[in-house]
Design an enzyme around this catalytic site. Structure first.
Site, PDB file in Angstrom:
ATOM      1  N   VAL A  87       0.948  -1.426   0.125  1.00 31.34           N
ATOM      2  CA  VAL A  87       0.248   0.281   0.133  1.00 31.34           C
ATOM      3  C   VAL A  87       0.671   0.856   0.324  1.00 31.34           C
ATOM      4  O   VAL A  87       0.052   2.165   0.063  1.00 31.34           O
ATOM      5  CB  VAL A  87      -1.275  -0.350   1.518  1.00 31.34           C
ATOM      6  CG1 VAL A  87      -1.926  -1.192   1.246  1.00 31.34           C
ATOM      7  CG2 VAL A  87       0.179   0.226   2.317  1.00 31.34           C
ATOM      8  N   GLY A  88       1.632   0.959   0.066  1.00 35.34           N
ATOM      9  CA  GLY A  88       2.689   2.071  -0.048  1.00 35.34           C
ATOM     10  C   GLY A  88       4.481   2.082   0.445  1.00 35.34           C
ATOM     11  O   GLY A  88       4.535   1.025   0.699  1.00 35.34           O
TER      12      GLY A  88
ATOM     13  N   GLY B 119       8.207   3.800   1.891  1.00 36.90           N
ATOM     14  CA  GLY B 119       8.631   5.791   2.757  1.00 36.90           C
ATOM     15  C   GLY B 119      10.181   4.944   2.326  1.00 36.90           C
ATOM     16  O   GLY B 119      10.341   4.273   1.002  1.00 36.90           O
TER      17      GLY B 119
ATOM     18  N   THR C  47       8.684  -0.435   3.721  1.00 32.29           N
ATOM     19  CA  THR C  47       7.937  -0.419   2.123  1.00 32.29           C
ATOM     20  C   THR C  47       6.187  -1.054   3.028  1.00 32.29           C
ATOM     21  O   THR C  47       6.810  -1.859   4.195  1.00 32.29           O
ATOM     22  CB  THR C  47       8.021  -2.062   1.447  1.00 32.29           C
ATOM     23  OG1 THR C  47       9.173  -1.533   0.991  1.00 32.29           O
ATOM     24  CG2 THR C  47       7.369  -2.049   0.630  1.00 32.29           C
TER      25      THR C  47
ATOM     26  N   ASP D 220      11.242  12.263  12.413  1.00 27.94           N
ATOM     27  CA  ASP D 220      10.301  12.453  11.548  1.00 27.94           C
ATOM     28  C   ASP D 220       9.435  13.249  11.144  1.00 27.94           C
ATOM     29  O   ASP D 220       8.828  12.259  10.608  1.00 27.94           O
ATOM     30  CB  ASP D 220      10.878  11.018  11.048  1.00 27.94           C
ATOM     31  CG  ASP D 220      10.875  10.634   9.210  1.00 27.94           C
ATOM     32  OD1 ASP D 220      11.028  12.875   8.925  1.00 27.94           O
ATOM     33  OD2 ASP D 220      10.425  10.201   8.662  1.00 27.94           O
TER      34      ASP D 220
END
Length: 883
Positions: A22-23, A25, A29, A138
């Site tokens: 689904v994504g 970064g 993962t 972050d």
């Protein structure tokens, strides 16, 4: 990706079932997964393999536990973590909906009330975590999930876990903790001990973007963004969106203060300020002049340098003169300058060397548009790189030859044998380089022809560090002989060579200035490219620059006027006695010297009363002798070429050493230990020799090691000879393997040496002088620098983890290893850990209880290496040397 999902499903069977990706970064993962035990949807995140390799799995999982107990309505909890099939994963709730990043991409700007409410909620969540001792590190819109409109902070502490586990090594892989647009100044300058104020800064950036539609600091590259963050350029949301209330604008400006102490003491204070219409900070927007501009014009490359090495030890300071900006970066203790740097012509790309995964160092490259540093695999042991004019290819020296590699990575290919000096690209399609034999040559890197000589070979002189003038009409190069190095020019059309000036490492700028180095620093003259001559006066403009003993400066300059050079950085050395537990004490308090690079060396006299050593003096690296119990050092050699690796004769009357007069090359010399008489050469071999000494106990045999090529495999062999008796030297071990570090036992029966015949360096022993009577491997997991005890029952070596290992031996009937134990670990300050090629870098006292070693003394903070960056340097040259 389906292969990875199948692999994980098999490893996590019974616990989780991955549905789809689904994504992705910068650190992990993300997969949608079913939690089979609890029958719920979860987000299962798999740490990037390259990040896992740096941080270490167990350390990461240990650090992430600190975030598992965070329970707050604005913090997304951590459900689970672990490692399977070599992959590190962690599990969080799967939130249906969107992230703040998704909403901003869709709406650009949020209503003021919505933005303030979201920021206040996030501030409360951060404040709770900070009170538990956890920093996010972050904070960014992508890490804020919107659950029924309520903000929830995701990945809390993941960056902390990665940063703590990585122990400062992330930047050497090109990975970083933090996202450029939201990094605090302390993060941007490499500080690994950021506190709650760093999250406050990031949250201020997020709030600004929610109101304005863009982050507060923007630029054409990550480095440009970080440059603005570090300089603390003030931002005002009201200038971009007048409807922002004064107190909200003031709260943002306080969040974005450059110094952490000037920000909110706690994010809870930020939440209160956002709901207090009377809050002000530093004067409201109506009192701020639109002409305020405190920003310094600092090039984005500065930040690239800072992040390449993680060198910054304190906030950088900059000075400006006109449009010329000088930027100084202090570096962390233990870092030393390197000459292996190159900039592309436009100053947008840097290539350098760092310790790699294989033996030696590899090339690393960074482009202005990238935050990370990229390793170029397979380039070890690369050095003196040069970037092609189009920035697509890098030529470098390794393995005794020039090699080419794509700037995007790939398999390097060999071009031609060469010497380890700076090459350069001509716009005629040729590569110009220092060829074997000492001349400059050129070759078509895309062809299959042989190198073409450019300059004439000269006995006693070497040509190096070539610079090709535009149009490839001529080249400049450094000519090195017995005197000071000189800058020469060679006309490629007419074939004429002539001297221009005394100096080294030439560079001609587009403005017509010749830049070069001397013992006094960087200097410049006007250069007439048509007449190929220098004109006008010579001026010095950088005095404090790190240089070699011959005056070769540590600098690089790009065509667009970006100057980078090293200042300071070499600590004095001191002799220490180190006992068997690793406890060290100085041999003599207050006595220090500079040993130099890989050709250093020292030796304890047979009776243990004196030390002979190499040290840098006014005329270069010479040899000295000193009584251990006091008295001044006595100098044995004076000037001329550098001398290295001194060794006592068994009777303590003579000292052998290596030297390199131009007429003889690398040979072995001898001088009386009492300082009388003149040094004399004792070998006349066609083979270049790096080490030679008389073997105990009677000095009948001369033990030698051939030199080989710097930083390369092959060419190093151990041989022995009886001068006046033998016509030719006898090899201790014949074959293609690398052999180095020969040490004869005190009784003269055995010789230990280091060989890579097993695929890595190990310590071996053979009978002496007849090496054919047997062979025994002493180390099992890597070893170098063998050393014999006086008692005949022990020997020592340094393993590949830089530990001192003691080996028990029995030599009554042949040679037998009866046991071994690690004595202590060497830290980076000890020179004994640096060089596998040599011997004589440590010794042991006659009682076998103390080791004689050399370590670097701590430098005061003000004397540590500094990386000096000067932007728009061509303007300074025009001012000093106008046309």
């Amino acid at each position: 990706m389906s292969e990875l999902i199948s692999r994980l499903n098999e490893a996590l069977e019974g616990r989780y079932r991955l549905v789809r990706e689904v994504g992705e970064g910068g650190m992990a993962t993300v997969f949608l997964a079913d939690d089979l035990r609890h029958e719920r949807k979860v987000a299962l995140k798999v740490l990037k393999p390259e990040l896992s390799a740096v941080v270490g799995g167990e350390r990461f999982l240990s650090e992430i536990k600190t975030t598992a107990n965070l329970q707050h309505p604005n913090i997304l909890p951590l459900f689970d973590s672990g490692r399977v099939d070599g992959l590190i994963f962690y599990v969080m709730p799967y939130v249906e909906g969107e992230s703040l990043r998704d909403r901003l991409d869709r709406e650009q700007q949020l209503a003021v009330e919505d933005a303030v409410k979201i920021a206040a909620d996030l501030a409360e969540g951060l404040d709770y975590a900070h009170r538990q001792g956890v920093i996010h590190r972050d904070m960014k819109p992508a890490n804020v999930l919107l659950l029924d409109g309520k903000p929830v902070i995701a990945d809390f502490g993941i960056a902390l876990a990665a940063g703590a586990a990585g122990q400062g090594r992330l930047t050497e892989t090109g990975l970083s903790v933090g996202t450029p647009y939201y990094m605090s100044p302390e993060q941007a300058t490499g500080d690994t001990t950021v506190g709650p104020a760093s999250d406050t800064f990031s949250l201020g950036c997020v709030l600004y973007e929610m109101l304005v539609g863009d982050p507060p600091y923007e630029g054409s590259s990550a480095q440009a963004v970080l440059g603005k963050i570090i300089t603390g350029e003030p931002v005002h949301a009201r200038r971009r969106r007048p409807s922002v209330p004064l107190h909200v604008d003031a709260a943002i400006r306080k969040c974005l203060e450059r110094l952490p102490a000037d920000r909110f003491a706690a994010t809870a204070d930020l939440a209160r300020a956002l709901n207090d219409p009377t809050f002000r900070h530093g004067g409201d927007e109506t009192a701020v002049s639109g002409k305020v501009n405190r920003a310094l014009a600092i090039t984005a490359f500065v930040l690239a340098v800072a992040l390449v090495w993680s060198l910054v030890a304190r906030p950088p300071e900059a000075t400006t003169s006109g449009s010329v900006t000088t930027f100084s970066l202090a570096v962390a203790e233990g870092r030393e300058p390197t000459t292996s740097l190159d900039l592309s012509d436009d100053g947008r790309t840097l290539v350098t060397t760092l310790l790699g995964e294989t033996e030696g160092v590899e090339l690393w490259i960074r482009d202005l548009d990238d935050l990370g540093l990229t390793r170029l695999p397979g380039t070890a042991p690369g050095m003196v790189p040069a970037i092609s004019p189009d920035g697509q290819t890098i030529v470098y020296y390794a393995g005794g030859e020039l090699r080419l590699v794509s700037a995007r990575g790939g398999t390097p290919r060999s071009v031609t044998p060469a010497r380890p000096t700076r090459p350069d690209w001509g716009d005629d399609g040729y590569l110009y380089f220092g060829a074997l034999g000492g001349r400059i040559a050129r070759i078509d890197p895309d062809g299959d022809g042989e190198p073409e000589p450019v300059t004439a070979e000269e006995a006693g002189a070497a040509h190096r560090d070539v610079f090709v003038l535009p149009g490839s009409r001529a080249i400049l190069y450094t000519r090195v002989s017995r005197g000071s190095p000189e800058i020469w020019v060679h006309d490629l059309g007419g074939g004429e060579s002539r001297m221009l000036t005394v100096g080294a490492k030439p560079f001609v700028t587009p403005t017509g200035h010749l830049v070069f180095g001397t013992m006094e620093g960087l200097r410049a003259m006007r250069f007439d490219a048509r007449a190929l001559t220098v004109t006008g006066p010579e001026v010095g403009f950088v005095e404090e620059i790190t240089s070699t003993e011959l005056g070769f400066p540590y600098y690089v300059l790009s065509d667009n006027g970006l100057l980078l050079y090293w200042k300071g950085g070499f600590a004095d050395d001191e002799f220490v006695w180190v006992d068997r537990t690793g406890l060290a004490r100085p041999v003599e308090s207050g006595w220090s010297f500079m040993a130099g690079g890989a050709d250093q060396g020292w030796d304890l006299s047979p009776d243990g009363s004196r030390i002979t050593y190499r040290a840098n003096g006014e005329s270069g690296y010479d040899l000295w002798v000193k009584e251990i119990e006091g008295g001044p050092p006595t100098r044995l050699t004076f000037g001329g070429p550098p001398d290295w690796k001194p060794r006592w004769s068994p009777d303590g009357t003579e000292i052998t050493f290596g030297s390199r007069p131009d007429s003889l090359g690398w040979q072995i010399w001898q001088v009386r230990a009492d300082g009388t008489g003149e040094p004399e050469v004792i070998t006349s071999s066609d083979v270049q020799l790096s080490l030679g000494y008389w073997a105990p106990p009677d000095g009948e045999w001369l033990v030698m090691r051939t030199r080989g090529l710097p930083n390369t495999r092959g060419g190093r062999d151990v041989t022995i000879i009886r001068p006046g008796i033998d016509s030719f030297p006898t090899p201790i071990s014949a074959g293609p393997d690398e052999e180095t570090g020969p040490e004869v036992s005190r009784d003269g029966r055995w010789i230990a040496y280091v060989s890579d015949e097993t695929g890595q360096f190990e310590v071996f022993v053979r009978p002496f002088p007849d090496g054919r009577g047997g062979r025994w491997q002493v180390s099992a997991a890597g070893g170098t620098m063998p050393l014999w005890a006086h008692n005949g029952r022990e020997m020592f070596y340094v393993d590949l983890e830089h530990r001192v290992v003691a080996v028990s031996i029995d030599t009554r009937n042949g040679f037998r290893v009866t046991g071994e134990r690690v004595l202590f670990q060497l830290d980076a300050s000890y020179a004994t850990r640096l060089y596998r090629w040599t011997s004589g870098l440590w010794d042991i006292a006659p009682d076998d209880q103390r080791f004689l070693m050399v370590r670097s003394r701590d430098l005061p903070a003000e004397d540590r290496p500094q990386l000096i960056v000067v932007q728009n340097f061509l303007e300074e040259l025009e001012r000093l040397l106008p046309d």
